[in-house]
Write an enzyme that holds these catalytic residues in place. Structure first.
Site, PDB file in Angstrom:
ATOM      1  CG  ASP A   1      -4.907   3.409  -3.874  1.00  0.00           C
ATOM      2  OD1 ASP A   1      -5.416   4.354  -3.237  1.00  0.00           O
ATOM      3  OD2 ASP A   1      -4.648   2.306  -3.365  1.00  0.00           O
TER       4      ASP A   1
ATOM      5  CG  ASP B   1      -2.240  -2.244  -3.782  1.00  0.00           C
ATOM      6  OD1 ASP B   1      -2.016  -1.957  -2.594  1.00  0.00           O
ATOM      7  OD2 ASP B   1      -3.004  -1.577  -4.497  1.00  0.00           O
TER       8      ASP B   1
ATOM      9  CG  ASP C   1      -3.499   4.955  -1.159  1.00  0.00           C
ATOM     10  OD1 ASP C   1      -2.642   4.880  -2.056  1.00  0.00           O
ATOM     11  OD2 ASP C   1      -3.981   3.944  -0.602  1.00  0.00           O
TER      12      ASP C   1
HETATM   13  C1  DIR Z   1      -1.178  -3.104   3.439  1.00  0.00           C
HETATM   14  C2  DIR Z   1      -2.057  -1.928   3.044  1.00  0.00           C
HETATM   15  N1  DIR Z   1       0.048  -3.154   2.651  1.00  0.00           N
HETATM   16  C3  DIR Z   1      -1.933  -4.436   3.305  1.00  0.00           C
HETATM   17  N2  DIR Z   1      -2.330  -1.880   1.663  1.00  0.00           N
HETATM   18  C4  DIR Z   1      -3.067  -0.932   1.048  1.00  0.00           C
HETATM   19  O1  DIR Z   1      -2.948  -4.562   3.988  1.00  0.00           O
HETATM   20  O2  DIR Z   1      -1.515  -5.287   2.552  1.00  0.00           O
HETATM   21  N3  DIR Z   1      -3.194  -0.851  -0.221  1.00  0.00           N
HETATM   22  N4  DIR Z   1      -3.694  -0.016   1.759  1.00  0.00           N
HETATM   23  O3  DIR Z   1      -3.794   0.126  -0.947  1.00  0.00           O
HETATM   24 MN    MN Z   2      -4.022   0.254  -3.868  1.00  0.00          MN
HETATM   25 MN    MN Z   3      -2.959   2.443  -1.653  1.00  0.00          MN
END
Ligand code: DIR
Ligand code: MN
Ligand code: MN
Length: 302
Positions: A228, A129, A230
């Protein structure tokens, strides 16, 4: 401990629709009952209102130097989140912020920091992030939330999102396993403590989490934890927008939240984000989110 639940049905910062139903799914999974069962009072502060993406143009407010979809709307929502979180902290409550995608943490961190001189942050996530509008491959603000807090990603305006009470030295990212190329460079240049899944393989969750919490609590007044879902392996948490194989197990996640509970005299606020009931298996991920919140707030076997 008096917990105040704040729902943020936000899905403007991510690509997969459905994460806006996260707050309902987590409540439906029995959040209030589980918290009350451990002697924590739980007041539901309702949901913060979020505009529908169908009614808006993601690039209505485009700007030079990159892309951040719905950044005006995100800013409005995060301002409301910040105000609600700081009000709760001021009145001695512990806000539990239910996402929604991770962009809402820009608001919750700012709100937690409003009542503290300095705030440490532990960010449990498969992702960094740490993109900026200039590096993002997606334009999605959930992938820029942590860099925004640290002042690296301003969306079309004067450093918005930056929370000066949070110093990089007091921020730890735990569980990383999916990073974009330019994002990796930014993370390497930063002073954020980054613990990847390889670190967890080598040292185990208890040692890594303890060190991360140490970074966040050393010399700070308050602690914010942003979880998060995930972060966990998709076999445990299938209901997330961007699952990545190779995450932590069910027991490891609880062990980390029990370590958070050991610091709960400092804990200002907790985020549970990215639960997506449309992609979930019988609300399993929302149930897990509730259980992890209970562990973070002090649930013990004996
Ligand atoms: C990816 C996805 N690095 C982006 N990032 C996510 O879109 O910047 N973050 N899923 O939780
Ligand atoms: Mn995140
Ligand atoms: Mn994430």
């Amino acid at each position: 401990m008096d917990v105040r639940v704040l729902g943020v049905p936000m899905d403007l910062g991510a690509d997969r629709r459905g994460v806006d139903m996260g707050p309902s799914a987590i409540r439906y999974a029995g959040l209030a009952d589980q918290l009350e069962a451990i002697g924590t009072s739980c007041t539901d502060g309702g949901d913060i209102s979020v505009p529908r993406p169908e009614e808006r143009d993601p690039d209505a407010a485009g700007f030079d130097g990159g892309r951040a979809k719905f950044h005006r709307e995100t800013r409005e929502v995060c301002t409301d989140v910040r105000d609600a979180v700081s009000r709760a902290v001021d009145s001695g409550e512990t806000p539990l912020v239910l996402g929604g995608d991770h962009s809402i943490a820009i608001g919750s961190v700012a709100g937690a920091a409003a009542s503290e001189e300095s705030l440490g942050v532990v960010w449990f996530d498969a992702h960094g992030d740490f993109n900026t509008p200039a590096t993002t491959p997606s334009g999605n603000i959930h992938g820029m939330a942590l860099s925004a807090v640290l002042g690296h990603a301003a969306f079309g305006g004067e450093g918005w999102g930056h929370v000066p009470a949070v110093r990089e030295e007091n921020v730890a990212l735990v569980g990383l396993r999916d990073v974009d190329d330019k994002e990796r460079e930014l993370l390497r240049e930063s002073d954020v403590a980054v613990y990847t899944m390889s670190d967890i393989d080598a040292r185990g969750v208890p040692a890594v989490t303890e060190e991360a919490l140490g970074r966040a609590t050393e010399g700070t007044d308050g602690l914010h934890v942003s979880l998060d879902l995930d972060w966990l392996d998709p076999t445990e948490a299938p209901g997330v927008g961007t699952p990545v194989r190779g995450g932590v197990s069910y027991r490891e996640a609880h062990s980390a939240m029990e370590a958070v509970a050991d610091h709960r005299d400092r804990l200002c606020s907790l985020d549970l984000v990215e639960v997506n009931p449309i992609l979930d298996d019988h609300n399993q991920t929302a149930e897990l989110a509730c259980e992890l919140a209970a562990s973070a707030f002090g649930k013990r076997v004996l």
